[in-house]
Design a protein around this motif. Structure first.
Motif, mmCIF file in Angstrom:
data_model
loop_
_atom_site.group_PDB
_atom_site.id
_atom_site.type_symbol
_atom_site.label_atom_id
_atom_site.label_comp_id
_atom_site.label_asym_id
_atom_site.label_seq_id
_atom_site.Cartn_x
_atom_site.Cartn_y
_atom_site.Cartn_z
ATOM 1 N N LEU A 132 -7.110 1.148 1.386
ATOM 2 C CA LEU A 132 -6.197 0.011 1.622
ATOM 3 C C LEU A 132 -5.606 0.055 3.017
ATOM 4 O O LEU A 132 -5.403 -0.984 3.656
ATOM 5 C CB LEU A 132 -5.072 0.011 0.590
ATOM 6 C CG LEU A 132 -5.435 -0.386 -0.834
ATOM 7 C CD1 LEU A 132 -4.251 -0.132 -1.766
ATOM 8 C CD2 LEU A 132 -5.857 -1.833 -0.890
ATOM 9 N N ALA A 133 -5.312 1.241 3.507
ATOM 10 C CA ALA A 133 -4.674 1.381 4.820
ATOM 11 C C ALA A 133 -5.642 1.041 5.947
ATOM 12 O O ALA A 133 -5.216 0.637 7.037
ATOM 13 C CB ALA A 133 -4.152 2.802 4.994
ATOM 14 N N LYS A 134 -6.936 1.181 5.707
ATOM 15 C CA LYS A 134 -7.930 0.876 6.728
ATOM 16 C C LYS A 134 -8.094 -0.617 6.964
ATOM 17 O O LYS A 134 -8.533 -1.031 8.013
ATOM 18 C CB LYS A 134 -9.295 1.453 6.328
ATOM 19 C CG LYS A 134 -9.410 2.922 6.512
ATOM 20 C CD LYS A 134 -10.789 3.345 6.097
ATOM 21 C CE LYS A 134 -11.232 4.548 6.891
ATOM 22 N NZ LYS A 134 -12.594 4.937 6.528
ATOM 23 N N LEU A 137 0.548 5.147 -1.940
ATOM 24 C CA LEU A 137 0.726 6.474 -1.336
ATOM 25 C C LEU A 137 1.809 7.264 -2.065
ATOM 26 O O LEU A 137 1.619 8.449 -2.373
ATOM 27 C CB LEU A 137 1.075 6.340 0.143
ATOM 28 C CG LEU A 137 1.360 7.638 0.882
ATOM 29 C CD1 LEU A 137 0.149 8.561 0.847
ATOM 30 C CD2 LEU A 137 1.799 7.351 2.300
ATOM 31 N N TRP A 151 -5.381 4.520 -1.481
ATOM 32 C CA TRP A 151 -4.452 4.230 -0.386
ATOM 33 C C TRP A 151 -5.189 4.273 0.962
ATOM 34 O O TRP A 151 -4.979 3.407 1.813
ATOM 35 C CB TRP A 151 -3.300 5.234 -0.386
ATOM 36 C CG TRP A 151 -2.486 5.124 0.860
ATOM 37 C CD1 TRP A 151 -1.571 4.153 1.145
ATOM 38 C CD2 TRP A 151 -2.552 5.977 1.991
ATOM 39 N NE1 TRP A 151 -1.065 4.369 2.398
ATOM 40 C CE2 TRP A 151 -1.640 5.481 2.942
ATOM 41 C CE3 TRP A 151 -3.291 7.117 2.293
ATOM 42 C CZ2 TRP A 151 -1.446 6.091 4.180
ATOM 43 C CZ3 TRP A 151 -3.100 7.734 3.519
ATOM 44 C CH2 TRP A 151 -2.189 7.228 4.451
ATOM 45 N N TRP A 152 -6.046 5.270 1.148
ATOM 46 C CA TRP A 152 -6.798 5.408 2.395
ATOM 47 C C TRP A 152 -7.632 4.154 2.659
ATOM 48 O O TRP A 152 -7.665 3.645 3.767
ATOM 49 C CB TRP A 152 -7.675 6.652 2.329
ATOM 50 C CG TRP A 152 -8.477 6.889 3.576
ATOM 51 C CD1 TRP A 152 -9.773 6.564 3.793
ATOM 52 C CD2 TRP A 152 -8.001 7.496 4.772
ATOM 53 N NE1 TRP A 152 -10.136 6.943 5.038
ATOM 54 C CE2 TRP A 152 -9.076 7.509 5.677
ATOM 55 C CE3 TRP A 152 -6.778 8.025 5.167
ATOM 56 C CZ2 TRP A 152 -8.967 8.037 6.956
ATOM 57 C CZ3 TRP A 152 -6.674 8.551 6.434
ATOM 58 C CH2 TRP A 152 -7.743 8.559 7.312
ATOM 59 N N PRO A 163 0.804 -1.231 0.000
ATOM 60 C CA PRO A 163 0.000 0.000 0.000
ATOM 61 C C PRO A 163 0.838 1.283 0.000
ATOM 62 O O PRO A 163 0.404 2.294 -0.532
ATOM 63 C CB PRO A 163 -0.822 -0.108 1.288
ATOM 64 C CG PRO A 163 -0.898 -1.563 1.569
ATOM 65 C CD PRO A 163 0.410 -2.122 1.082
ATOM 66 N N VAL A 164 2.041 1.221 0.554
ATOM 67 C CA VAL A 164 2.870 2.427 0.586
ATOM 68 C C VAL A 164 3.223 2.895 -0.830
ATOM 69 O O VAL A 164 3.391 4.097 -1.063
ATOM 70 C CB VAL A 164 4.135 2.212 1.452
ATOM 71 C CG1 VAL A 164 5.122 1.277 0.780
ATOM 72 C CG2 VAL A 164 4.777 3.536 1.792
#
Length: 70
Positions: free
Chosen positions: A67-69, A28, A64-65, A24-25
């Protein structure tokens, strides 16, 4: 100097886009690179490119948001 910023932003976008499914980074970093490319386009007066890269940046930040959740 400004051309170097645009070149590096676009190269970063291509690399991160190619490998974004690995972490995921990278999504971003892709979003940030799109934002830098949009800034570059604004500075050179290429408003259609600025708009396109700005939209890509927002889409990538949202992706990204989400995926990060998870």
């Amino acid at each position: 100097m400004i051309e170097l910023v645009g070149f590096l932003a676009v190269c970063t976008m291509v690399v991160c886009y190619a490998f974004e499914n690995r972490a995921p980074v990278l999504t971003l970093i892709f979003a940030i690179a799109c934002a830098v490319a949009a800034l570059y386009a604004f500075l050179i007066g290429s408003y259609p490119f600025m708009l396109a890269e700005g939209v890509w940046s927002l889409v990538a930040f949202r992706k990204w948001w989400l995926l990060a959740k998870v």
